[in-house]
Design an enzyme around this catalytic site. Structure first.
Site, PDB file in Angstrom:
ATOM      1  N   ALA A  11       0.783  -1.179  -0.087  1.00 57.20           N
ATOM      2  CA  ALA A  11      -0.076   0.005  -0.007  1.00 57.20           C
ATOM      3  C   ALA A  11       0.912   1.300   0.012  1.00 57.20           C
ATOM      4  O   ALA A  11       0.160   2.164   0.055  1.00 57.20           O
ATOM      5  CB  ALA A  11      -0.921  -0.003   1.279  1.00 57.20           C
ATOM      6  N   TYR A 165       7.988 -13.616 -13.401  1.00 57.06           N
ATOM      7  CA  TYR A 165       6.871 -12.925 -12.997  1.00 57.06           C
ATOM      8  C   TYR A 165       5.553 -13.470 -13.661  1.00 57.06           C
ATOM      9  O   TYR A 165       4.643 -13.641 -12.737  1.00 57.06           O
ATOM     10  CB  TYR A 165       7.018 -11.538 -13.785  1.00 57.06           C
ATOM     11  CG  TYR A 165       5.952 -10.414 -13.501  1.00 57.06           C
ATOM     12  CD1 TYR A 165       5.565  -9.832 -12.305  1.00 57.06           C
ATOM     13  CD2 TYR A 165       4.998 -10.251 -14.772  1.00 57.06           C
ATOM     14  CE1 TYR A 165       4.715  -8.848 -11.969  1.00 57.06           C
ATOM     15  CE2 TYR A 165       4.064  -9.254 -14.324  1.00 57.06           C
ATOM     16  CZ  TYR A 165       3.859  -8.649 -13.097  1.00 57.06           C
ATOM     17  OH  TYR A 165       2.713  -7.688 -12.933  1.00 57.06           O
TER      18      TYR A 165
HETATM   19  N1  LIG Z   1       2.022  -1.346 -13.101  1.00 60.42           N
HETATM   20  C1  LIG Z   1       1.480  -2.325 -13.770  1.00 60.42           C
HETATM   21  O1  LIG Z   1       1.465  -1.848 -15.082  1.00 60.42           O
HETATM   22  C2  LIG Z   1       1.214  -3.603 -13.638  1.00 60.42           C
HETATM   23  C3  LIG Z   1       0.255  -4.346 -14.613  1.00 60.42           C
HETATM   24  C4  LIG Z   1      -0.504  -5.459 -14.416  1.00 60.42           C
HETATM   25  C5  LIG Z   1      -0.365  -5.980 -12.777  1.00 60.42           C
HETATM   26  N2  LIG Z   1       0.030  -5.165 -11.902  1.00 60.42           N
HETATM   27  C6  LIG Z   1       0.215  -5.806 -10.586  1.00 60.42           C
HETATM   28  O2  LIG Z   1      -0.288  -4.798  -9.808  1.00 60.42           O
HETATM   29  C7  LIG Z   1       0.255  -4.821  -8.605  1.00 60.42           C
HETATM   30  C8  LIG Z   1       0.885  -3.710  -7.991  1.00 60.42           C
HETATM   31  O3  LIG Z   1       1.823  -3.219  -8.860  1.00 60.42           O
HETATM   32  P1  LIG Z   1       2.619  -1.768  -8.831  1.00 60.42           P
HETATM   33  O4  LIG Z   1       2.715  -1.736 -10.397  1.00 60.42           O
HETATM   34  O5  LIG Z   1       1.695  -0.897  -8.210  1.00 60.42           O
HETATM   35  O6  LIG Z   1       3.818  -2.046  -8.087  1.00 60.42           O
HETATM   36  P2  LIG Z   1       4.833  -0.999  -7.262  1.00 60.42           P
HETATM   37  O7  LIG Z   1       4.566   0.365  -7.645  1.00 60.42           O
HETATM   38  O8  LIG Z   1       6.176  -1.499  -7.377  1.00 60.42           O
HETATM   39  O9  LIG Z   1       4.529  -1.085  -5.695  1.00 60.42           O
HETATM   40  C9  LIG Z   1       4.592  -2.499  -5.141  1.00 60.42           C
HETATM   41  C10 LIG Z   1       4.289  -2.472  -3.832  1.00 60.42           C
HETATM   42  O10 LIG Z   1       4.485  -3.771  -3.297  1.00 60.42           O
HETATM   43  C11 LIG Z   1       5.384  -3.603  -2.113  1.00 60.42           C
HETATM   44  N3  LIG Z   1       6.365  -4.531  -1.964  1.00 60.42           N
HETATM   45  C12 LIG Z   1       7.244  -4.965  -2.543  1.00 60.42           C
HETATM   46  N4  LIG Z   1       7.888  -5.957  -1.929  1.00 60.42           N
HETATM   47  C13 LIG Z   1       7.179  -5.984  -0.728  1.00 60.42           C
HETATM   48  C14 LIG Z   1       7.704  -6.887   0.624  1.00 60.42           C
HETATM   49  N5  LIG Z   1       8.480  -8.018   0.539  1.00 60.42           N
HETATM   50  N6  LIG Z   1       6.822  -6.867   1.676  1.00 60.42           N
HETATM   51  C15 LIG Z   1       5.802  -5.932   1.367  1.00 60.42           C
HETATM   52  N7  LIG Z   1       5.572  -5.116   0.579  1.00 60.42           N
HETATM   53  C16 LIG Z   1       6.273  -5.239  -0.515  1.00 60.42           C
HETATM   54  C17 LIG Z   1       6.167  -2.266  -2.323  1.00 60.42           C
HETATM   55  O11 LIG Z   1       6.679  -1.816  -1.186  1.00 60.42           O
HETATM   56  P3  LIG Z   1       7.875  -0.586  -1.323  1.00 60.42           P
HETATM   57  O12 LIG Z   1       7.172   0.499  -1.265  1.00 60.42           O
HETATM   58  O13 LIG Z   1       8.478  -0.766   0.319  1.00 60.42           O
HETATM   59  O14 LIG Z   1       8.590  -1.008  -2.360  1.00 60.42           O
HETATM   60  C18 LIG Z   1       4.917  -1.552  -2.951  1.00 60.42           C
HETATM   61  O15 LIG Z   1       4.339  -0.735  -1.886  1.00 60.42           O
HETATM   62  C19 LIG Z   1       1.348  -6.119  -8.554  1.00 60.42           C
HETATM   63  O16 LIG Z   1       0.679  -7.232  -8.283  1.00 60.42           O
HETATM   64  C20 LIG Z   1       1.549  -6.200 -10.101  1.00 60.42           C
HETATM   65  O17 LIG Z   1       1.780  -7.584 -10.384  1.00 60.42           O
HETATM   66  C21 LIG Z   1       0.726  -3.984 -12.516  1.00 60.42           C
END
Ligand SMILES: NC(=O)c1ccc[n+]([C@@H]2O[C@H](COP(=O)([O-])OP(=O)(O)OC[C@H]3O[C@@H](n4cnc5c(N)ncnc54)[C@H](OP(=O)(O)O)[C@@H]3O)[C@@H](O)[C@H]2O)c1
Length: 278
Positions: A11, A165
């Site tokens: 979050a 992934y």
């Molecule tokens: N972005 C896209 O285009 C896209 C497309 C399809 C699906 N998704 C999916 O959407 C979801 C969110 O992705 P996002 O793009 O928003 O990614 P993001 O901006 O990189 O955010 C990832 C989040 O996960 C947290 N996280 C990572 N490792 C962790 C750990 N060991 N323990 C606790 N928290 C952890 C991060 O915390 P920190 O802030 O501490 O790093 C961050 O809050 C994912 O499931 C991804 O597969 C994204």
């Protein structure tokens, strides 16, 4: 009616932060899971500045550690009588093969085993309300995924971050459907969705794909979070379970995701990996 209590993992950034804000704006009590206390505090401030009357808590858990997940679940059990939604959003895409604190390949640990364990540990609290909802954030990239039970953690095959992934995102869909089959008697629903392509850390890994897309096709985190909030809160979703959504619509996921034998095996292999009963 009391406020729905919704947990969001990951979050602190991207889609998870936007989801927390959207849930708060819809008057939910939001529990933000952050791996880092300071980042959690900043994220909470961001929610409060967007929604000044929000009810929002932060719990610190490293989803790359099975022990940390178990401790978070214990705290959450002590603190809350029920959960109305659990949004398993956190994910990571390391370029090099990296191991978690438990010696598990990091994408398998954070993207699949963490939501699997967290959900199973919180299932009793999700069953307390009027039908708790599990919402798993997957990706269209699950269509390229292959579950290789002989080498789930890329110990023998060459590590490719995109293959790891896609495997983890296919596992999210298989888990969603298997949970639906297993949780029916509890009144807990289980759905997953693709948020669209959003300019976040995860998406930047896929810069070959995102560069090829025009900026117009990229979604904002708020647009990406819309389906998460819909799945967590909308009355239209009462009793709807075992589905894959894109833009609020249930659509077919990859053929491989409907293989019930693979889903059952994945459930059992995952249970063994995290120390839960089958
Ligand atoms: N972005 C896209 O285009 C896209 C497309 C399809 C699906 N998704 C999916 O959407 C979801 C969110 O992705 P996002 O793009 O928003 O990614 P993001 O901006 O990189 O955010 C990832 C989040 O996960 C947290 N996280 C990572 N490792 C962790 C750990 N060991 N323990 C606790 N928290 C952890 C991060 O915390 P920190 O802030 O501490 O790093 C961050 O809050 C994912 O499931 C991804 O597969 C994204």
């Amino acid at each position: 009616m009391s406020r729905p209590i919704c947990i969001v993992t990951g979050a602190t950034a991207g889609l998870g932060l936007a989801t927390a804000k959207g849930l708060a704006a819809a008057a939910a009590h939001v529990v933000m899971i952050a791996r880092d206390e300071a980042r959690g505090k900043v994220a909470k401030e961001a929610v409060l500045s967007a929604v000044p009357n929000a009810t929002v808590d932060v719990d610190v858990a490293d989803l790359a550690s099975l022990e940390s997940i178990r401790r978070a679940s214990e705290r959450l059990h002590d603190r809350y009588p029920r959960f109305d939604a659990l949004i398993n959003n956190a994910a990571i895409v390391p370029q090099e093969r990296t191991l978690s604190k438990d010696g598990i390949e990091l994408q398998w640990a954070v993207n699949h085993l963490a939501p699997y364990l967290f959900t199973r540990l919180l299932l009793d609290r999700l069953a307390e309300g009027d039908g708790g909802r599990v919402v798993n954030v997957t990706s269209k990239m699950h269509r390229r995924g292959r579950i290789d039970f002989d080498d789930l953690q890329f110990e023998t095959r060459k590590y490719a971050w995109s293959a790891a992934y896609c495997q983890s995102k296919l596992a999210n869909v298989l888990f969603t459907y298997e949970l639906d089959r297993r949780a029916q008697g509890l009144g807990v629903t289980s759905n997953c969705f693709h948020p669209g392509v959003i300019a976040t850390k995860v998406a930047r890994r896929f810069n070959i794909f995102t560069r090829a897309l025009s900026k117009l096709l990229l979604k904002t985190p708020e647009q990406g979070a819309d389906t998460a909030i819909y799945l967590a809160l909308s009355n239209e979703l009462d009793g709807v379970s075992g589905k894959f959504f894109v833009d609020r619509k249930a659509v077919d996921s990859a053929k491989a995701s409907y293989d019930e034998e693979v889903a059952r095996t994945l459930w059992e292999v995952s249970a063994d990996a995290v120390g839960m009963p089958h």
